[in-house]
Scaffold this active site. Structure first.
Site, PDB file in Angstrom:
ATOM      1  CB  CYS A 270      62.137  -7.036  28.697  1.00 42.16           C
ATOM      2  SG  CYS A 270      62.795  -6.685  30.313  1.00 42.16           S
TER       3      CYS A 270
HETATM    4  N1  LIG Z   1      64.107  -8.672  34.426  1.00 44.41           N
HETATM    5  C1  LIG Z   1      64.781  -8.134  33.428  1.00 44.41           C
HETATM    6  O1  LIG Z   1      65.519  -8.812  32.730  1.00 44.41           O
HETATM    7  C2  LIG Z   1      64.682  -6.644  33.113  1.00 44.41           C
HETATM    8  C3  LIG Z   1      65.629  -6.088  32.264  1.00 44.41           C
HETATM    9  C4  LIG Z   1      65.578  -4.740  31.984  1.00 44.41           C
HETATM   10  C5  LIG Z   1      64.560  -3.958  32.531  1.00 44.41           C
HETATM   11  N2  LIG Z   1      63.628  -4.513  33.341  1.00 44.41           N
HETATM   12  C6  LIG Z   1      62.601  -3.637  33.906  1.00 44.41           C
HETATM   13  O2  LIG Z   1      62.931  -3.356  35.258  1.00 44.41           O
HETATM   14  C7  LIG Z   1      61.746  -3.245  36.041  1.00 44.41           C
HETATM   15  C8  LIG Z   1      61.780  -4.235  37.193  1.00 44.41           C
HETATM   16  O3  LIG Z   1      61.815  -5.536  36.648  1.00 44.41           O
HETATM   17  P1  LIG Z   1      62.223  -6.811  37.487  1.00 44.41           P
HETATM   18  O4  LIG Z   1      62.440  -7.908  36.504  1.00 44.41           O
HETATM   19  O5  LIG Z   1      63.308  -6.480  38.454  1.00 44.41           O
HETATM   20  O6  LIG Z   1      60.864  -7.073  38.294  1.00 44.41           O
HETATM   21  P2  LIG Z   1      60.678  -8.025  39.565  1.00 44.41           P
HETATM   22  O7  LIG Z   1      59.238  -8.358  39.612  1.00 44.41           O
HETATM   23  O8  LIG Z   1      61.703  -9.106  39.568  1.00 44.41           O
HETATM   24  O9  LIG Z   1      61.036  -7.087  40.793  1.00 44.41           O
HETATM   25  C9  LIG Z   1      60.296  -5.991  41.175  1.00 44.41           C
HETATM   26  C10 LIG Z   1      60.320  -5.895  42.693  1.00 44.41           C
HETATM   27  O10 LIG Z   1      59.629  -4.721  43.080  1.00 44.41           O
HETATM   28  C11 LIG Z   1      58.868  -5.000  44.247  1.00 44.41           C
HETATM   29  N3  LIG Z   1      57.824  -3.995  44.341  1.00 44.41           N
HETATM   30  C12 LIG Z   1      56.621  -3.954  43.728  1.00 44.41           C
HETATM   31  N4  LIG Z   1      55.979  -2.812  44.055  1.00 44.41           N
HETATM   32  C13 LIG Z   1      56.801  -2.124  44.877  1.00 44.41           C
HETATM   33  C14 LIG Z   1      56.723  -0.868  45.531  1.00 44.41           C
HETATM   34  N5  LIG Z   1      55.662  -0.070  45.373  1.00 44.41           N
HETATM   35  N6  LIG Z   1      57.738  -0.512  46.319  1.00 44.41           N
HETATM   36  C15 LIG Z   1      58.812  -1.303  46.479  1.00 44.41           C
HETATM   37  N7  LIG Z   1      58.958  -2.484  45.875  1.00 44.41           N
HETATM   38  C16 LIG Z   1      57.970  -2.874  45.077  1.00 44.41           C
HETATM   39  C17 LIG Z   1      58.400  -6.432  44.057  1.00 44.41           C
HETATM   40  O11 LIG Z   1      58.062  -7.036  45.280  1.00 44.41           O
HETATM   41  C18 LIG Z   1      59.635  -7.062  43.403  1.00 44.41           C
HETATM   42  O12 LIG Z   1      60.512  -7.599  44.357  1.00 44.41           O
HETATM   43  C19 LIG Z   1      60.583  -3.461  35.081  1.00 44.41           C
HETATM   44  O13 LIG Z   1      60.160  -2.217  34.601  1.00 44.41           O
HETATM   45  C20 LIG Z   1      61.227  -4.235  33.947  1.00 44.41           C
HETATM   46  O14 LIG Z   1      60.532  -4.043  32.731  1.00 44.41           O
HETATM   47  C21 LIG Z   1      63.674  -5.853  33.668  1.00 44.41           C
END
Ligand SMILES: NC(=O)c1ccc[n+]([C@@H]2O[C@H](COP(=O)([O-])OP(=O)(O)OC[C@H]3O[C@@H](n4cnc5c(N)ncnc54)[C@H](O)[C@@H]3O)[C@@H](O)[C@H]2O)c1
Length: 433
Positions: A270
């Site tokens: 992030c």
């Molecule tokens: N990790 C954090 O602490 C955090 C905190 C706040 C916001 N975010 C935001 O949340 C969002 C997700 O982050 P995350 O950390 O969970 O990412 P992540 O990579 O852990 O998880 C994303 C998941 O989405 C799946 N994926 C990818 N393309 C896909 C599709 N087309 N259809 C279905 N699934 C799909 C991946 O296989 C993965 O399992 C990002 O925008 C991130 O910036 C993350």
């Protein structure tokens, strides 16, 4: 039955697209609240783990997953066809930067294309992935309206930023207020009802653009303040003042000051990335986001400064990086988690390798690291390992580390976290950032 009634009576079927650090805990929360939840992910391994009642996310306890899977409240699939049966869905896919450091919204677009294929009247779609202001209205809404269905009348669209803080045991989805902005008042009403089932407090704003901006303000605030305190650390070094002592004393002020800590740089999915979504959008509108660029520059140079400290420390014992065995202690981007995305420890690792150091790592949460086409295994942290290296670089301060053992056995420690200072054990062998 209207969607609001379906949600309030727990009859609404929920779809969570993307079962990562954000989506999986969210799916768990809705399932635990009594909804029938289907997680959809393109990664078959994650889907398999969930369907076996396991967890691939450290923050989610498998003991809590199993009963929800067994009761039928939680399941996972790679088949987007299930979206046709969902009443409400949250998109939690990644939003990285591409090679040229521009936003990569391809995951959002591909998830939206799948939703479009199965869109039908009455459905609520909420984007949770962090992105630039305008994404929901400019990318998702027109794509879904191509079906002939109208937002606010036939289907409902909103943006609600995820605020998950991996490893945080105090603030969870339940007690962290949920911000929501929607395309129309009817969309907002439905999105609000949806999230009220899992969050104690919901905060609404006037548009999806404003909700997208809220998340970027929060993350830019952190990036800029961390850059400020990192620069203060560099200035203190020039002035020969202990930055940690200065921060400690400044933190005694009960108002008008907020404590941020210096370190080896920014990590995670992030803070190092999201502000660039904002500056990219503003560049397209001919506005240069100065604070964001400057903060990014200072934070991304911190690994170089850590390496300089290692060189100085080795110099003090008439040795060089070249030919020295150097142990990086902690490669996760923050305390008590296994996530190495954007971790500055990896930059420190590579920079020391470029200077011909023999670099090893140890991290109780990270078992292996794939870098430059090679896989490195975490070394068990033992007195023998510590005695076998010339220098230990403490980059992540995990709570389970045995600092007494490290202090006793390491010849030289470069402490980027003030872990030893805070434990009152500073000596000539321990060089602080
Ligand atoms: N990790 C954090 O602490 C955090 C905190 C706040 C916001 N975010 C935001 O949340 C969002 C997700 O982050 P995350 O950390 O969970 O990412 P992540 O990579 O852990 O998880 C994303 C998941 O989405 C799946 N994926 C990818 N393309 C896909 C599709 N087309 N259809 C279905 N699934 C799909 C991946 O296989 C993965 O399992 C990002 O925008 C991130 O910036 C993350």
């Amino acid at each position: 039955m209207d969607l609001i009634e379906k949600i309030e009576s727990r009859k609404a079927r929920v779809g969570i697209i993307g079962l990562g650090y954000v989506g999986f805990p969210l799916a768990m929360e809705f399932a635990a609240a009594g909804f029938e939840v289907t997680g959809i992910d393109v990664n078959p391994t994650k889907v398999k783990v969930v369907n076996h009642g396991g967890s691939h996310i450290p923050d989610v306890d498998p003991d809590q997953v199993f009963p929800l899977v067994k009761s039928g409240n939680l399941k996972a699939t790679t088949d987007f066809g299930v979206l046709a049966d969902c009443d409400a869905m949250s998109i939690c896919v990644p939003t990285p930067l591409n090679k040229t450091k521009n936003p990569d919204v391809s995951f959002i677009l591909s998830a939206s294309r799948e939703i479009k294929k199965h869109l039908h009247p009455g459905q609520l779609i909420v984007l949770e992935s962090t992105t630039y202001p305008g994404t929901t209205e400019e990318l998702i809404r027109p794509m879904l309206e191509e079906t002939g269905l109208k937002v606010g009348e036939d289907f409902f669209l909103a943006f609600s930023p995820e605020r998950v803080d991996p490893g945080n045991k105090v603030y969870t989805i339940r007690n962290t207020p949920k911000v929501i902005g929607a395309s129309t008042p009817a969309c907002l009403e439905r999105a609000k009802t949806y999230y009220e089932q899992i969050a104690d407090k919901v905060v609404t704003v006037s548009s999806t653009d404003a909700a997208e901006m809220v998340k970027l303000l929060e993350n830019t605030f952190r990036s800029v303040n961390i850059a400020l305190v990192n620069e203060v650390a560099l200035m203190c070094d020039v002035l020969n003042i202990d930055v940690w002592e200065v921060i400690e004393a400044a933190s005694s002020k009960p108002f008008g000051y907020m404590r941020f800590m210096p370190g080896p740089g920014l990590g995670g999915h992030c803070i190092p990335i999201d502000p660039h979504y904002l500056s990219w959008k503003l560049k397209s509108l001919n506005y240069y986001a100065r604070f964001i660029e400057l903060a990014g520059e200072i934070n991304s140079r911190m690994p170089d400064y850590v390496v300089l400290k290692v060189m100085e420390a080795l110099n003090g014992i008439e040795q060089s990086v070249k030919g020295s065995r150097i142990l990086i202690l902690g490669v996760a981007y923050k305390k008590d988690i296994d996530d190495v995305r954007e971790s500055p420890a990896l930059d420190v690792f590579k920079l020391l390798q470029q200077k011909s150091g023999e670099v090893l790592f140890s991290d109780p949460f990270v078992h292996e690291l794939a870098m430059n086409g090679k896989v490195y295994k975490s070394q068990p942290l033992t007195p023998e390992l510590l005695q076998s290296v010339q220098c230990v670089v403490l980059t992540t301060d995990h709570s389970c580390l045995d600092y007494e053992m490290i202090r006793k056995n390491a010849r030289l420690i470069v402490d980027t976290r003030n872990a030893f200072g805070s434990r009152g054990i500073v000596s000539d062998r321990i060089i602080k950032l």
